[in-house]
Design an enzyme around this catalytic site. Structure first.
Site, PDB file in Angstrom:
ATOM      1  N   LYS A  91     -45.621 -43.932  28.783  1.00 25.79           N
ATOM      2  CA  LYS A  91     -47.071 -42.952  29.027  1.00 25.79           C
ATOM      3  C   LYS A  91     -47.355 -42.531  28.530  1.00 25.79           C
ATOM      4  O   LYS A  91     -47.245 -42.694  26.549  1.00 25.79           O
ATOM      5  CB  LYS A  91     -46.447 -41.716  29.586  1.00 25.79           C
ATOM      6  N   ASN A 107     -45.739 -45.646  17.028  1.00 21.25           N
ATOM      7  CA  ASN A 107     -45.109 -46.296  18.166  1.00 21.25           C
ATOM      8  C   ASN A 107     -44.441 -47.126  17.852  1.00 21.25           C
ATOM      9  O   ASN A 107     -44.791 -47.908  16.845  1.00 21.25           O
ATOM     10  CB  ASN A 107     -45.793 -46.259  19.391  1.00 21.25           C
ATOM     11  N   HIS A 109     -42.962 -51.662  19.078  1.00 16.55           N
ATOM     12  CA  HIS A 109     -43.147 -51.975  20.122  1.00 16.55           C
ATOM     13  C   HIS A 109     -42.425 -53.989  20.200  1.00 16.55           C
ATOM     14  O   HIS A 109     -42.501 -53.942  19.189  1.00 16.55           O
ATOM     15  CB  HIS A 109     -44.974 -52.462  20.570  1.00 16.55           C
ATOM     16  N   ASP A 150     -50.870 -49.260  22.473  1.00 23.27           N
ATOM     17  CA  ASP A 150     -50.397 -50.249  21.408  1.00 23.27           C
ATOM     18  C   ASP A 150     -51.802 -50.476  20.098  1.00 23.27           C
ATOM     19  O   ASP A 150     -51.387 -52.795  20.676  1.00 23.27           O
ATOM     20  CB  ASP A 150     -49.788 -51.449  22.584  1.00 23.27           C
TER      21      ASP A 150
HETATM   22  C1  GRF Z   1     -37.748 -50.735  22.891  1.00 26.47           C
HETATM   23  O1  GRF Z   1     -38.183 -51.725  23.505  1.00 26.47           O
HETATM   24  C2  GRF Z   1     -39.154 -50.151  22.719  1.00 26.47           C
HETATM   25  O2  GRF Z   1     -39.537 -51.239  21.649  1.00 26.47           O
HETATM   26  C3  GRF Z   1     -39.749 -50.287  23.432  1.00 26.47           C
HETATM   27  O3  GRF Z   1     -38.965 -49.688  25.174  1.00 26.47           O
HETATM   28  C4  GRF Z   1     -37.549 -50.030  24.208  1.00 26.47           C
HETATM   29  C5  GRF Z   1     -37.135 -48.607  24.287  1.00 26.47           C
HETATM   30  O4  GRF Z   1     -35.600 -49.216  23.980  1.00 26.47           O
HETATM   31  N1  GRF Z   1     -41.104 -49.350  23.800  1.00 26.47           N
HETATM   32  P1  GRF Z   1     -35.234 -47.480  23.620  1.00 26.47           P
HETATM   33  O5  GRF Z   1     -35.238 -46.797  25.114  1.00 26.47           O
HETATM   34  O6  GRF Z   1     -35.154 -47.237  22.974  1.00 26.47           O
HETATM   35  O7  GRF Z   1     -33.292 -48.293  23.473  1.00 26.47           O
END
Ligand code: GRF
Length: 192
Positions: A91, A107, A109, A150
């Site tokens: 979110k 964050n 990504h 992002d």
């Molecule tokens: C990860 O690939 C992160 O980069 C993306 O969502 C995924 C979360 O994985 N935002 P987890 O829940 O930390 O295993």
């Protein structure tokens, strides 16, 4: 010790990497609260197992926008949070909170931003797009959070090769490995 609030929507392997890095003292931080919009997120289980307070805060649970924003604000204030970490959080943070904490929200990504980011670019969608585009490399990015998905200034990136026989799943696994390394590194860039 830097006090962290971690937001997660899914399995929480990035959260787990932070939990482990705090426990091993690899980073001078402490996770004070884990917040999820998904009451069934395994990230919440991981937090509970580590004795971290958990909070389910979603628009479904708080249909009134003001109460929803206030619920998040209350958690951040209660623990006097220094740094907000979005670790697989699906979110957008309320703009009021982004403004109050600007410069103290990061964050992770699973791509080399600014490419392959933005609305809809999450999970396997990211890796499918990278493979479709025939990229030779992918990787992970930790960036400062602003009011768009992002989009904020990049803090750390790490590259991984894309292999000829990669599927979205095999690429995702390779990227996830470097996510678990650069997220704790990014947290350690912040001081109280
Ligand atoms: C990860 O690939 C992160 O980069 C993306 O969502 C995924 C979360 O994985 N935002 P987890 O829940 O930390 O295993």
């Amino acid at each position: 010790m830097l006090k962290l609030a971690v937001f997660a929507s899914g399995g929480g392997t990035n959260l787990q990497a932070l939990i482990d890095a705090c426990r091993s003292k690899a980073i001078g931080a402490e996770i004070k609260a884990v917040i999820s919009n998904n009451s069934k997120a395994f990230a919440l289980e991981r937090a509970k197992k580590s004795g971290i307070d958990t909070f389910h805060i979603s628009k479904k649970k708080y249909p009134d926008e003001n109460k929803y924003v206030q619920a998040i604000k209350d958690v951040l204030a209660r623990y006097n949070i220094d740094l907000i970490v979005l670790a697989g959080y699906m979110k957008l943070l309320p703009v009021d909170i982004v403004r109050n904490y600007y410069g103290r929200i990061i964050n992770i990504h699973p791509a080399l931003l600014p490419k392959y980011g933005g609305e809809g670019m999450y999970g396997l969608n990211v890796h499918k797009a990278v493979l479709q585009a025939g990229e030779k490399y992918s990787g992970a990015t930790v960036h400062m959070v602003d009011e768009r998905y992002d989009h904020g200034p990049i803090l750390i990136q790490r590259r991984v090769p894309v292999l000829t026989n990669d599927t979205p799943e095999t690429l995702a696994a390779r990227v996830l490995e470097v996510e678990h390394k650069i997220l704790p590194m990014a947290v350690s860039l912040f001081k109280k």
